[in-house]
Design an enzyme around this catalytic site. Structure first.
Site, PDB file in Angstrom:
ATOM      1  N   THR A   1    -105.227  73.739 -11.786  1.00  0.00           N
ATOM      2  CA  THR A   1    -106.607  72.841 -12.647  1.00  0.00           C
ATOM      3  C   THR A   1    -106.214  71.426 -12.547  1.00  0.00           C
ATOM      4  OG1 THR A   1    -105.789  73.218 -14.533  1.00  0.00           O
ATOM      5  CG2 THR A   1    -106.965  75.057 -13.613  1.00  0.00           C
ATOM      6  N   GLY A   2    -107.370  70.547 -12.577  1.00  0.00           N
ATOM      7  CA  GLY A   2    -107.428  69.417 -13.019  1.00  0.00           C
ATOM      8  C   GLY A   2    -106.677  68.431 -11.853  1.00  0.00           C
ATOM      9  N   ALA A   3    -106.660  68.750 -10.589  1.00  0.00           N
ATOM     10  CA  ALA A   3    -105.779  68.267  -9.460  1.00  0.00           C
ATOM     11  C   ALA A   3    -106.402  67.183  -8.656  1.00  0.00           C
ATOM     12  CB  ALA A   3    -105.657  69.541  -8.698  1.00  0.00           C
TER      13      ALA A   3
ATOM     14  N   GLY B   1    -103.477  62.138 -10.398  1.00  0.00           N
ATOM     15  CA  GLY B   1    -102.381  62.232 -11.599  1.00  0.00           C
ATOM     16  C   GLY B   1    -101.426  63.231 -11.292  1.00  0.00           C
TER      17      GLY B   1
ATOM     18  N   TYR C   1    -104.671  65.571 -30.238  1.00  0.00           N
ATOM     19  CA  TYR C   1    -103.855  65.861 -28.997  1.00  0.00           C
ATOM     20  C   TYR C   1    -102.743  66.421 -29.136  1.00  0.00           C
ATOM     21  CZ  TYR C   1    -101.293  64.868 -24.879  1.00  0.00           C
ATOM     22  OH  TYR C   1    -100.749  64.841 -23.412  1.00  0.00           O
TER      23      TYR C   1
END
Length: 288
Positions: free
Chosen positions: A15-17, A20, A169
């Site tokens: 995920t989130g690829a 970064g 966070y």
């Protein structure tokens, strides 16, 4: 088996690829022959990342687009993932972010908690049956050493009474570990494992959407000393691929080695309560 064939025949969802650590993780696993599936918010950026990953060695890269802070999008993508992927050998919960001011998602939830914790909680639960069918399988969740400063405030999980970007966070990264350890307990004795990691302090666009003082002032000064995205992804790649870690369950890794996480992260009553609250907020069956 050569390095380039170590993951051949295995399907990994990251995920989130689109950039970064996530993209570097996908690239590293593609170079080992894995078939990749990736998620991203923007169609163009996700397709561009997929092209890079194909060039790195993955014959097929499936693309799923949506905003993971939206539970409707997570559920839609999970449905698309299950329709497209007959097996999932590894799920890398990489997506995450930092916001210095309080934002609310489409579901009315605080953005940091929704994206960093509830999204992987929901997606993992929605895909768990497919992971079990594909076993031996692994769930790898990217946490952070920031969890050591975190505290789960059940009276103000959403930061409605008092909000700080760093506090939100840190809480979300502690939640990643509590979720991982609780999931590992629930999976005990099954051929699916759950582990978490600290990637290191990495040169990425982390926090760029809504930077706080740290991101604006100190990060540019520290950037030359930060890890490359490839080095930051190394522990994710290791946990996803190393045959020697088969069966390792409920561990926290940093710099490629198992480490002790904070005392609070091992608090079982807190983990159980967080699971219940998360299940209520996402509509996940608590019986799992």
């Amino acid at each position: 088996m050569t390095q380039n064939q170590a993951m051949r025949g295995r399907t990994v969802l990251v995920t989130g690829a689109t950039g970064g650590i996530g993209k570097a993780t996908a690239l590293g696993l593609a170079a080992m022959g894995a078939q990749l599936a990736i998620t991203g918010r923007d169609q163009g950026r996700t397709e561009a990342a997929a092209q890079e990953i194909r060039a790195a060695g993955s014959r097929q890269v499936d693309v799923f687009v949506g905003d993971m802070s939206s539970q409707a999008d997570v559920r839609r993508m999970a449905g698309e993932i299950l329709a497209a992927l007959p097996r999932i050998d590894v799920l890398v919960n990489n997506v995450g972010g930092y916001w210095s001011t309080r934002h609310v998602t489409a579901d009315g939830l605080e953005h940091t908690f929704a994206l960093n914790h509830l999204a992987p909680f929901l997606l993992t639960n929605l895909l768990l049956e497919r992971l079990q069918e594909s076993a031996p399988a692994r769930v790898v969740t990217v946490s952070s050493n920031a969890h050591t400063q975190g505290r789960i405030d059940f009276d103000d999980l959403q930061g409605e009474n008092s909000y700080s970007g760093s506090r939100a966070y840190n809480q979300s990264k502690l939640a990643n570990l509590l979720f991982t350890y609780e999931l590992a307990r629930r999976l005990q004795g099954s051929p699916v494992t759950a582990n978490a990691l600290h990637p290191g302090v990495v040169r990425t666009s982390f926090g760029a959407e809504d930077p706080g003082t740290v991101q604006r002032v100190f990060v540019p000064l520290a950037r030359p000393f930060m890890l490359s995205t490839e080095k930051g992804a190394a522990t994710s790649v290791l946990l996803a691929s190393d045959p020697e870690l088969e069966g390792v369950n409920g561990a926290f890794f940093s710099k490629g080695k198992p480490r002790k996480s904070s005392k609070d992260s091992y608090d079982r009553p807190t983990a159980a309560q967080l699971w219940k609250v998360s299940a209520d907020l996402t509509g996940v069956e608590r019986a799992r």
